[in-house]
Design a protein around this motif. Structure first.
Motif, mmCIF file in Angstrom:
data_model
loop_
_atom_site.group_PDB
_atom_site.id
_atom_site.type_symbol
_atom_site.label_atom_id
_atom_site.label_comp_id
_atom_site.label_asym_id
_atom_site.label_seq_id
_atom_site.Cartn_x
_atom_site.Cartn_y
_atom_site.Cartn_z
ATOM 1 N N ASP A 751 40.314 -6.269 14.700
ATOM 2 C CA ASP A 751 41.531 -5.057 13.179
ATOM 3 C C ASP A 751 42.687 -4.975 13.425
ATOM 4 O O ASP A 751 43.009 -5.035 14.668
ATOM 5 N N ARG A 752 43.452 -4.975 12.548
ATOM 6 C CA ARG A 752 44.734 -5.093 13.262
ATOM 7 C C ARG A 752 45.195 -2.781 12.638
ATOM 8 O O ARG A 752 46.199 -2.066 12.514
ATOM 9 N N THR A 753 43.985 -2.306 12.102
ATOM 10 C CA THR A 753 44.187 -1.735 11.993
ATOM 11 C C THR A 753 43.299 -0.492 12.967
ATOM 12 O O THR A 753 41.713 -0.650 13.221
ATOM 13 N N SER A 754 43.491 1.095 13.156
ATOM 14 C CA SER A 754 42.706 1.524 14.932
ATOM 15 C C SER A 754 41.509 2.060 13.697
ATOM 16 O O SER A 754 41.625 2.506 12.658
ATOM 17 N N ILE A 755 40.365 2.304 14.493
ATOM 18 C CA ILE A 755 39.690 3.271 13.878
ATOM 19 C C ILE A 755 39.604 4.556 14.377
ATOM 20 O O ILE A 755 40.482 5.032 15.114
ATOM 21 N N GLY A 756 39.611 5.432 12.760
ATOM 22 C CA GLY A 756 40.019 6.708 12.593
ATOM 23 C C GLY A 756 41.552 6.394 11.479
ATOM 24 O O GLY A 756 42.117 7.471 11.329
ATOM 25 N N PHE A 757 41.820 6.030 11.621
ATOM 26 C CA PHE A 757 43.678 5.965 10.860
ATOM 27 C C PHE A 757 43.496 6.507 9.708
ATOM 28 O O PHE A 757 42.496 5.439 8.276
ATOM 29 N N LYS A 758 44.244 7.109 9.310
ATOM 30 C CA LYS A 758 44.019 7.562 8.136
ATOM 31 C C LYS A 758 45.346 8.262 7.739
ATOM 32 O O LYS A 758 46.663 9.066 8.559
ATOM 33 N N ASN A 759 45.949 8.236 6.211
ATOM 34 C CA ASN A 759 47.219 8.900 5.822
ATOM 35 C C ASN A 759 48.132 9.046 7.158
ATOM 36 O O ASN A 759 48.863 9.444 7.921
ATOM 37 N N TYR A 760 48.376 7.703 7.400
ATOM 38 C CA TYR A 760 49.507 6.865 8.220
ATOM 39 C C TYR A 760 49.521 7.293 9.623
ATOM 40 O O TYR A 760 50.600 7.429 10.656
ATOM 41 N N SER A 762 46.650 7.882 13.429
ATOM 42 C CA SER A 762 45.662 7.535 13.994
ATOM 43 C C SER A 762 45.249 8.733 15.428
ATOM 44 O O SER A 762 46.275 9.495 15.880
ATOM 45 N N VAL A 763 44.034 8.591 15.532
ATOM 46 C CA VAL A 763 43.304 9.229 16.290
ATOM 47 C C VAL A 763 43.193 9.337 17.587
ATOM 48 O O VAL A 763 42.213 8.749 18.539
ATOM 49 N N THR A 764 42.658 7.588 17.317
ATOM 50 C CA THR A 764 42.176 6.385 18.219
ATOM 51 C C THR A 764 43.189 5.472 17.970
ATOM 52 O O THR A 764 43.590 4.413 17.322
ATOM 53 N N ASP A 765 42.895 5.196 19.572
ATOM 54 C CA ASP A 765 43.936 3.285 19.866
ATOM 55 C C ASP A 765 42.708 2.202 19.958
ATOM 56 O O ASP A 765 42.981 1.526 20.556
ATOM 57 N N ILE A 766 41.422 2.302 19.362
ATOM 58 C CA ILE A 766 40.360 1.545 19.145
ATOM 59 C C ILE A 766 40.312 0.503 18.089
ATOM 60 O O ILE A 766 40.338 1.212 17.576
ATOM 61 N N TYR A 767 40.169 -0.360 18.917
ATOM 62 C CA TYR A 767 40.417 -1.558 17.238
ATOM 63 C C TYR A 767 38.687 -2.095 17.616
ATOM 64 O O TYR A 767 38.621 -2.565 18.496
ATOM 65 N N ARG A 768 37.864 -2.609 15.672
ATOM 66 C CA ARG A 768 37.246 -3.471 15.879
ATOM 67 C C ARG A 768 37.084 -4.523 16.164
ATOM 68 O O ARG A 768 38.596 -5.353 15.865
ATOM 69 N N THR A 769 36.104 -5.328 16.568
ATOM 70 C CA THR A 769 36.723 -6.468 17.671
ATOM 71 C C THR A 769 35.138 -7.476 16.573
ATOM 72 O O THR A 769 33.993 -7.616 17.143
ATOM 73 N N GLU A 770 35.518 -9.273 16.211
ATOM 74 C CA GLU A 770 33.598 -9.900 16.091
ATOM 75 C C GLU A 770 33.680 -11.058 16.997
ATOM 76 O O GLU A 770 32.779 -11.593 16.425
ATOM 77 N N TYR A 771 34.386 -10.140 17.859
ATOM 78 C CA TYR A 771 33.853 -11.150 19.142
ATOM 79 C C TYR A 771 32.251 -10.669 19.065
ATOM 80 O O TYR A 771 32.142 -8.955 19.188
ATOM 81 N N LYS A 772 31.518 -11.435 19.991
ATOM 82 C CA LYS A 772 30.121 -11.569 19.807
ATOM 83 C C LYS A 772 30.026 -10.662 21.507
ATOM 84 O O LYS A 772 31.033 -11.325 22.136
ATOM 85 N N TYR A 773 29.699 -9.666 21.391
ATOM 86 C CA TYR A 773 29.041 -9.300 22.815
ATOM 87 C C TYR A 773 26.946 -8.774 23.359
ATOM 88 O O TYR A 773 26.746 -9.431 22.709
ATOM 89 N N ASP A 774 27.137 -9.696 24.757
ATOM 90 C CA ASP A 774 26.228 -10.669 24.792
ATOM 91 C C ASP A 774 25.901 -9.579 26.528
ATOM 92 O O ASP A 774 26.507 -9.696 27.162
ATOM 93 N N PHE A 775 25.229 -8.351 25.495
ATOM 94 C CA PHE A 775 24.827 -7.502 27.541
ATOM 95 C C PHE A 775 23.125 -6.926 26.533
ATOM 96 O O PHE A 775 23.343 -6.177 25.704
ATOM 97 N N ASP A 776 22.020 -6.753 27.150
ATOM 98 C CA ASP A 776 21.202 -6.116 27.586
ATOM 99 C C ASP A 776 21.183 -5.133 28.466
ATOM 100 O O ASP A 776 20.616 -5.170 29.183
ATOM 101 N N PRO A 777 20.887 -3.705 28.037
ATOM 102 C CA PRO A 777 21.231 -2.976 28.874
ATOM 103 C C PRO A 777 19.902 -2.601 29.675
ATOM 104 O O PRO A 777 19.808 -1.815 31.073
ATOM 105 N N GLU A 778 18.755 -2.926 29.141
ATOM 106 C CA GLU A 778 17.966 -2.069 29.589
ATOM 107 C C GLU A 778 17.205 -3.907 30.886
ATOM 108 O O GLU A 778 17.042 -3.455 32.049
ATOM 109 N N THR A 779 17.541 -5.082 31.030
ATOM 110 C CA THR A 779 18.070 -5.695 31.896
ATOM 111 C C THR A 779 18.838 -5.917 33.189
ATOM 112 O O THR A 779 19.030 -6.555 33.580
ATOM 113 N N GLY A 780 20.166 -5.154 32.566
ATOM 114 C CA GLY A 780 21.049 -5.853 32.488
ATOM 115 C C GLY A 780 22.237 -7.256 33.122
ATOM 116 O O GLY A 780 22.595 -7.522 33.348
#
Length: 798
Positions: A751-760, A762-780
C-alpha cells in the motif's frame, strides 16, 4: 513584571478528560488479550493519572536559567577532568544566556497571557522572532570577553552560534527586522530582566555566526577546530536544557567513575581464570585509543568492558539483535543495572525488563534517549549522526568527548558506514574522546583510510593483533575449508544433518527460502531464519537457534548474513555460499566456535555459485573474485587464526584494491563527509545507513490482528496520552511488522498509504502488503514473507 520560561500547564475541561478516559477504557477492554499484565498496568496507570489536572506553579525564566546553570555545574563536578577551564566556562555562560530572548513580550504572551495582561501591554497575534536569535544578539563581543579572562576572539563565533541555533529554526530574519521587533517587544523587557539599560541589539553578531540556517546565505568553510568548539558548547547546552526541561536535576545517572562496579564485577567473574592476552592488554591501556584484533573465544567483550575502567561508555554493534544480547549479558552475567540500550526497538526490551515497577520503564527510556546512563549499548546509527552536521546532532559529539566508545566487529559494515565511522572517530579524537575498535578481523585497508584521515597508528591509537601464532598457546585450529564450484548440495547437507548440527548460510533471502523448501520435502529437522519474518516471529526463531546451538540436538538451520555477527551460536559444520573475505571469516565463527574438535576433514564447505554478486547486488564482484582466488591457497589445510589474518591482509591490501568499487566507495564517502555544510542535512535526513526501506505488515497478519491495529490506531490518535505510553502500543504493532528494502521502484503489492492515515496525518509508518506470509507460530516452521507470491483472499489471487 515576572518572566516565564514555558507555558502554564494546560487545564483540560472535565468533559475532555471524561472522553479520553472512556476511549482508553474501551481500548483496554478490546486489547486485553493482546497486552501483557505489565503493559495493561502501564496504560491503566495512565488512565488513573489523567485526572490529576491540578495547576502547577509555573517556572519563571530566572528559575529555569538557574536550574540549567546548576545542572551544568553539577555535571562538571563529576566530569570536570575531561574539560579545560575555558570549555567549562563557555558552556556555563551559554546556559546562562541562551534563553534571554524569552523575555520578549510575544513569547510571554504565549506562555503566560495573564502576566502580560497584568502588565497592561497588548501584543496581539504578531509573528515571534525565535528567542535564540534574540539571545545571541543581546551580548556584544566586548561584553562576551569580559565574562572570563580565558575567553578570546575566536571563541565568540562558536559561542553565539550555539546560542543562536540552540533550537532548529529557519533563519530568515535580518538585522533591521530584529531591531524593529526588539524596539516593540524586547529591549524594555530584557533591560528589566537583566537589571541594566540595553539600548540596542548587536545584530552584527549574525556576521560572526559559523552558518545561517537558510538557503540563500553563502556556505562558508568552517575550520575543524572552530566547528568542534561549537559542537561542545551547543551539544552540552542542549543536553542540560533537555534534562532540566524534562524535570530532572542531573544530566548523568549514577556515574561509575569512583566505584567501578562493572569492572569489579567482571574481575570477580574472571577471578578463577587467568586474564587472556587481549583482556590484559586492554585493561593495561585503558587511557589510550586502541585497535585490537582478537579471534573468537578471546574474551573480547570482557576485554572491552575492562578497558572502560568505570568511565562513561558506549558499546556499539552492527545489529540490534547483537546489541540486545550484549545488553542482557552485561545486566545478567555481571549484575550491572546501570546500563541502557538505545535503538529503535529499545522500548520492547524495557517492557520485558520491568515486570513489577512499571513507572521505571518510561523513565529509563526517556533517560536513555538523553544519553544519561554510564553505559549505553547501541548501534552506530544512534551515535554517528553528528558527522552530517545537522542541527540537533551536536549532543552526540559533545557526549562522546567525555566518554569511551567501543566499536565491535567494524569489518561487518558496508563502505558508507565505514567512512562515517572513520570520519566520526577523527572528530571524537580531536575533541578528546577515546575509542577502542575490537574485532575478529581488521582489514588493512581500514588502517590505510584511518591514516589518510589523520588517525595514525602509534600516535593516535595503539594497534595490537592477538591472532598470531605467538598467542596460540590457548588457541586451537577450528576450521578446514573445501571450495566447490557448484550450487548448494542439498543431499550432502541432509546426510550430515542426521548426526550433526549443520548451519547453512545463503547470500540472499530468496535462496535461503528455496533451499529450505527443498529440504522440507525430505525432512522435518530443518529450520529457517532470515530478515523477512515479522519481528515477533524473528525473535522467536533467534531464541530457538540459540537453544538448538546449546543443546544435544542435531539437525539443520538455514540462515542468511544476519547470523554473521549477531548471534553467539556454535554448529558442527558450515555450508555457505562464497562471499567476500570479511563476511566469510565472520560466518566461520559460527562453526566449531569453541574449538570442540580438530577438523580432520573440511568442516566449512564453500559454494562458489556467485549468488548475490554484482555491481547492484550484495557483494562487489571484484572483491568477491579476489577473496575466492586467495582463499584457494588455504583449501584442505588447517585454517588457523594466524592464516585467517594473513588471508584478510592479502585480500584487503590497500595497494592491490585501489581501483575496486569497494575502495572508491569509501574514498568518495570520506570526501563527501569532509565537504558537508551544516545546512545540507536536516535531523531526519542524518542517517548513518542509507537504507531505502518500508515497514510492512503482511495482509493475513493484519486481518488476524485487525482489532489490535484498529484500536491501536485509535489509541495513538488520542492527544492527551504521554508519548512513552503511545510508544508501548506502537511497539506492539511493530512486533507484527518487518522491513523491506526498496530498490528500483515501489512494489505494487505494498500500500502507498500507511495504516491510520487520516486527514493528511499519519500515526504509524506501517504499510499493508499483499505478499504472502508463511509461518506457523506453533511449530516455528515457515519460509517467512514470500515476495514472489501474493496472499490469496476469498479464493482469488489479487
Amino acid at each position: 513584571m515576572e518572566y516565564y520560561a514555558k507555558s502554564e500547564k494546560k487545564i483540560l475541561p472535565q468533559a475532555e478528560i471524561d472522553k479520553t478516559e472512556k476511549t482508553l477504557k474501551n481500548i483496554m477492554v478490546c486489547l486485553e488479550d493482546e497486552l501483557t499484565e505489565t503493559e495493561q498496568k502501564i496504560i491503566r496507570n495512565n488512565i488513573v493519572h489523567l485526572p490529576e489536572n491540578k495547576k502547577e506553579k509555573q517556572k519563571t525564566l530566572k528559575e529555569h536559567q538557574n536550574d540549567i546553570v546548576k545542572c551544568a555545574e553539577m555535571f562538571f563536578l563529576e566530569y570536570g577532568k575531561y574539560f579545560t577551564e575555558k570549555e567549562k566556562e563557555l558552556v556555563v555562560e551559554a546556559c546562562r544566556i541562551h534563553d534571554w530572548g524569552k523575555a520578549n513580550m510575544i513569547f510571554q504572551g504565549l506562555v503566560s497571557p495573564a502576566s502580560v495582561k497584568k502588565s497592561g501591554m497588548s501584543v496581539g497575534q504578531n509573528v515571534q522572532i525565535p528567542h535564540g536569535f534574540l539571545s545571541a544578539v543581546t551580548i556584544s563581543k566586548k561584553e562576551f570577553k569580559k565574562l572570563s579572562d580565558l575567553f578570546c576572539e575566536e571563541d565568540y563565533g562558536p559561542f553565539v552560534t550555539a546560542i543562536y541555533h540552540h533550537h532548529d529554526r529557519e533563519d530568515i530574519y535580518e538585522g533591521p527586522a530584529i531591531q524593529e521587533y526588539a524596539k516593540k517587544y524586547y529591549l524594555e523587557q530584557i533591560s528589566e530582566y537583566l537589571g541594566k539599560d540595553i539600548k540596542k541589539l548587536y545584530c552584527s553578531n549574525q556576521n560572526k555566526l559559523l552558518y545561517r540556517n537558510n538557503s540563500y546565505t553563502p556556505k562558508a568553510v568552517i575550520a575543524s577546530d572552530i566547528w568542534e568548539k561549537y559542537l561542545l558548547i551547543k551539544g552540552l547546552l542542549n543536553k542540560f536544557d533537555y534534562t532540566v526541561s524534562a524535570g530532572y536535576e542531573v544530566s548523568e545517572i549514577v556515574p561509575d567513575l569512583q566505584e567501578k562496579k562493572l569492572k569489579k564485577s567482571i574481575e570477580m567473574h574472571l577471578r578463577e581464570k587467568e586474564l587472556r592476552p587481549a583482556q590484559k592488554f586492554m585493561m593495561e591501556h585503558a587511557d589510550e585509543n586502541l585497535v585490537v584484533v582478537a579471534p573468537t573465544g578471546s574474551g573480547k567483550t570482557e576485554a572491552a568492558l575492562l578497558w572502560l575502567n568505570g568511565e562513561k561508555g558506549f558499546y556499539t554493534l552492527p545489529l540490534k539483535v547483537s546489541s540486545n544480547a550484549i545488553y542482557s549479558r552485561i545486566k545478567n552475567n555481571y549484575s550491572y543495572e546501570n546500563a541502557a540500550i538505545l535503538h529503535s526497538d529499545s522500548m520492547s526490551m524495557y517492557l520485558k525488563e520491568f515486570t513489577e515497577d512499571d513507572s521505571e520503564i518510561s523513565t529509563k527510556y526517556d533517560r536513555a534517549k538523553m544519553l544519561a546512563y554510564p553505559l549505553t549499548v547501541c548501534t552506530v546509527d544512534q551515535l554517528f549522526k553528528f558527522v552530517y552536521k545537522a542541527l540537533g546532532t551536536e549532543i552526540f559529539a559533545a557526549t562522546l568527548k567525555y566518554s569511551k566508545l567501543i566499536l565491535d566487529e567494524i569489518q561487518s559494515y558496508e563502505p558508507m558506514i565505514i567512512a562515517t565511522i572513520i570520519h566520526g572517530l577523527k572528530t571524537i579524537r580531536d575533541m578528546g574522546g577515546r575509542f577502542a575498535i575490537i574485532t575478529a578481523t581488521f582489514p588493512p585497508v581500514l588502517k590505510d583510510f584511518m591514516e589518510k584521515s589523520g588517525l595514525i597508528e602509534g600516535k593516535d591509537y595503539q594497534f595490537k593483533d592477538f591472532s598470531g601464532s605467538e598467542y596460540s598457546v590457548n588457541q586451537v585450529v577450528r576450521h578446514k575449508i573445501q571450495i566447490q564450484k557448484s550450487e548448494i548440495n542439498v543431499n550432502e547437507i541432509l546426510e550430515q544433518g542426521q548426526n550433526k548440527k549443520v548451519l547453512v548460510i545463503c547470500n540472499t533471502v530468496s535462496k535461503a527460502q528455496k533451499i529450505y523448501r527443498e529440504m522440507q520435502e525430505k525432512t522435518d529437522r530443518v529450520n529457517l531464519l532470515h530478515s523477512r519474518y515479522i519481528r515477533r516471529d524473528r525473535a522467536y526463531l533467534e531464541d530457538q537457534i540459540m537453544k538448538f546451538s546449546g543443546s544435544e540436538e542435531t539437525g539443520i538451520w538455514i540462515t542468511t548474513q544476519i547470523v554473521e555477527a549477531s548471534l553467539d551460536i556454535d554448529f558442527d559444520v558450515l555450508f555457505t555460499e562464497m562471499c567476500t573475505a570479511d563476511s566469510l571469516l565472520q560466518r566461520m565463527g559460527r562453526c566449531n566456535r569453541k574449538g570442540r574438535y580438530f577438523p580432520e576433514e573440511a568442516n566449512v564447505i564453500i559454494y562458489d555459485n556467485r549468488n548475490g554478486v554484482g555491481k547492484k547486488s550484495i557483494y562487489d564482484p571484484t572483491m568477491y573474485d579476489r577473496s575466492l582466488k586467495l582463499l584457494a591457497e588455504y583449501e584442505g589445510i588447517p585454517f588457523g587464526e594466524d592464516r585467517k589474518t594473513f588471508y584478510m591482509n592479502q585480500v584487503y591490501d590497500p595497494k592491490e584494491i585501489k581501483e575496486t568499487g569497494y575502495y572508491k566507495e569509501i574514498e568518495e564517502y570520506l570526501d563527501k563527509l569532509d565537504r558537508i555544510h551544516p545546512t545540507d542535512y536536516k535531523l531526519k535526513e542524518a542517517k548513518v545507513r542509507d537504507i531505502k526501506s518500508v515497514t510492512v505488515v503482511p495482509e493475513e497478519i493484519y486481518k488476524e490482528k485487525k482489532e489490535l491495529f484498529d484500536h491501536g490506531v485509535e489509541f495513538l490518535r488520542e492527544p492527551h496520552i504521554k508519548k512513552e505510553i503511545k510508544n508501548l502500543i506502537r511497539s506492539k504493532l511493530e512486533e507484527l511488522t518487518l522491513s523491506i528494502g526498496i530498490y528500483n521502484k515501489y512494489p505494487e503489492e505494498i500500500d502507498r498509504t500507511s495504516i491510520g492515515f487520516k486527514n493528511y496525518k499519519s500515526v504509524t509508518d506501517i504499510y499493508r502488503t499483499e505478499y504472502k506470509y508463511d509461518f506457523d507460530p506453533e511449530t516455528g516452521k515457515g519460509a517467512g514473507l514470500l515476495t514472489s507470491e501474493i496472499f490469496e483472499q476469498n479464493g482469488i489471487f489479487v
